[in-house]
Design a protein around this motif. Sequence first.
Motif, PDB file in Angstrom:
ATOM      1  N   GLY A   1       1.307  -5.896   8.186  1.00  0.00           N
ATOM      2  CA  GLY A   1       1.701  -5.197   6.978  1.00  0.00           C
ATOM      3  C   GLY A   1       1.303  -5.952   5.724  1.00  0.00           C
ATOM      4  N   LEU A   2       0.414  -5.373   4.930  1.00  0.00           N
ATOM      5  CA  LEU A   2      -0.037  -6.006   3.697  1.00  0.00           C
ATOM      6  C   LEU A   2       1.093  -6.084   2.682  1.00  0.00           C
ATOM      7  N   ALA A   3       1.884  -5.024   2.602  1.00  0.00           N
ATOM      8  CA  ALA A   3       2.970  -4.999   1.620  1.00  0.00           C
ATOM      9  C   ALA A   3       4.010  -6.084   1.889  1.00  0.00           C
ATOM     10  N   THR A   4       4.325  -6.328   3.157  1.00  0.00           N
ATOM     11  CA  THR A   4       5.329  -7.345   3.456  1.00  0.00           C
ATOM     12  C   THR A   4       4.838  -8.729   3.064  1.00  0.00           C
ATOM     13  N   GLU A   5       3.544  -8.965   3.236  1.00  0.00           N
ATOM     14  CA  GLU A   5       2.992 -10.251   2.820  1.00  0.00           C
ATOM     15  C   GLU A   5       3.002 -10.383   1.292  1.00  0.00           C
TER      16      GLU A   5
ATOM     17  N   VAL B   1      -4.101 -12.182   0.812  1.00  0.00           N
ATOM     18  CA  VAL B   1      -3.453 -11.683   2.031  1.00  0.00           C
ATOM     19  C   VAL B   1      -4.509 -11.379   3.090  1.00  0.00           C
ATOM     20  N   HIS B   2      -5.578 -10.712   2.700  1.00  0.00           N
ATOM     21  CA  HIS B   2      -6.663 -10.440   3.652  1.00  0.00           C
ATOM     22  C   HIS B   2      -7.151 -11.742   4.290  1.00  0.00           C
TER      23      HIS B   2
ATOM     24  N   THR C   1      -7.334  -4.147   6.861  1.00  0.00           N
ATOM     25  CA  THR C   1      -7.007  -2.821   6.348  1.00  0.00           C
ATOM     26  C   THR C   1      -6.844  -2.891   4.830  1.00  0.00           C
ATOM     27  N   THR C   2      -7.489  -1.993   4.134  1.00  0.00           N
ATOM     28  CA  THR C   2      -7.474  -2.037   2.669  1.00  0.00           C
ATOM     29  C   THR C   2      -6.103  -1.662   2.100  1.00  0.00           C
ATOM     30  N   ALA C   3      -5.877  -2.077   0.868  1.00  0.00           N
ATOM     31  CA  ALA C   3      -4.594  -1.825   0.187  1.00  0.00           C
ATOM     32  C   ALA C   3      -4.615  -0.458  -0.483  1.00  0.00           C
TER      33      ALA C   3
ATOM     34  N   TYR D   1       7.031 -10.242   8.092  1.00  0.00           N
ATOM     35  CA  TYR D   1       5.968 -11.126   7.641  1.00  0.00           C
ATOM     36  C   TYR D   1       6.067 -12.532   8.208  1.00  0.00           C
ATOM     37  N   GLN D   2       7.273 -13.034   8.482  1.00  0.00           N
ATOM     38  CA  GLN D   2       7.397 -14.402   8.982  1.00  0.00           C
ATOM     39  C   GLN D   2       6.717 -14.576  10.337  1.00  0.00           C
ATOM     40  N   GLN D   3       6.539 -13.460  11.077  1.00  0.00           N
ATOM     41  CA  GLN D   3       6.053 -13.585  12.451  1.00  0.00           C
ATOM     42  C   GLN D   3       4.661 -13.010  12.662  1.00  0.00           C
ATOM     43  N   ILE D   4       4.038 -12.525  11.596  1.00  0.00           N
ATOM     44  CA  ILE D   4       2.739 -11.875  11.770  1.00  0.00           C
ATOM     45  C   ILE D   4       1.707 -12.848  12.322  1.00  0.00           C
TER      46      ILE D   4
END
Length: 330
Positions: free
Chosen positions: A11-15, A44-45, A57-59, A292-295
């Motif tokens: 998840g980009l948003a969570t990062e 993030v990417h 994946t793009t934002a 996000y902590q576990q991605i």
Amino acid sequence: MDPSPFILDGGLATELEASGFQLQGDPLWSARILHTNPQAVKDVHYRYLQSGSDVITTATYQASVEGFVKYLDLRPEEAQRTIMSGVQLAKETVREFMSHSPVSDRREPVVAGSLGPYGAFLHDGSEYTGAYEDEMTVEELKNWHRPQIQCLVKAGADLVAMETIPGLKEAEALVEVLKEFPEAKAWLSFSCKDIHSIASGRRFSEAVQVACRSSQLVAIGVNCCPASLVKPLLESAKSHKKADLSWVVYPNSGEEWDSKTGWKAKKQTSFAKLSLDWKEQGALWIGWYYLYQQISLAVNLYYDLFFPVALTQRADFCQQVAAAVLVQLI
């Protein structure tokens, strides 16, 4: 196509939220950051590439020409350029990463242009119900999605990730409008409510039949649903899937969406065995919308499961992270 699984980013948003950005309640969600802080999106990417992701994946999930005009006060042509910038940022990040990659045989990452449902623009949680389909025609949905698809394709996305689609009507519209871009490839993934049904209540097997009308799709599947639903959903529709069409799966960890407060966390599901199950069912594109902590841990464990020799070939920090996960899970 390489038969080994492609590992999706998370998840980009969570990062972004973990980096201090306030996205909750924003009608543009992470797409706003394309306009206000594009470097943060690139960062993030890059972190996902460092963690081993094969797909960036793009934002642009919640990006639309209409939305950017309405909420950013852009002109239509400026809105189009902003959507295209999402692809350009991702491609730039991939080039930069690959030029510094310590792994000589690393797979070239794929840039997937994210395309959310019409409900994402409505910003009322209806991408998880598809209620708006009752008031719209297929042609209206085609007209809505066309400008966004055109931007993603023109900017050079390797494929279009048509995701979190709640209903058959919108899926039909997407399959139809994709034909207008004959060189484009895509996947089509649905939000689902139970082990048989997509979010609108129609059978997932029906959704797969709609997808099979297209010769441009590389995969059909599910995303942003509890991981426990994935295996039975794929099983329910396997007889309807064409042999040359793969599964794409990237569930969440069991959270539920609340339109007022956002995602509500639940007890997380162990992803190791489930990922192997999905692979055995024929999933070629696998990811996890994890907290996000576990991605980073999740992505590295995927590599240990799917590519046992890869750990000795990757950067030191990736080896250490994967080893830490194994110690915790064994």
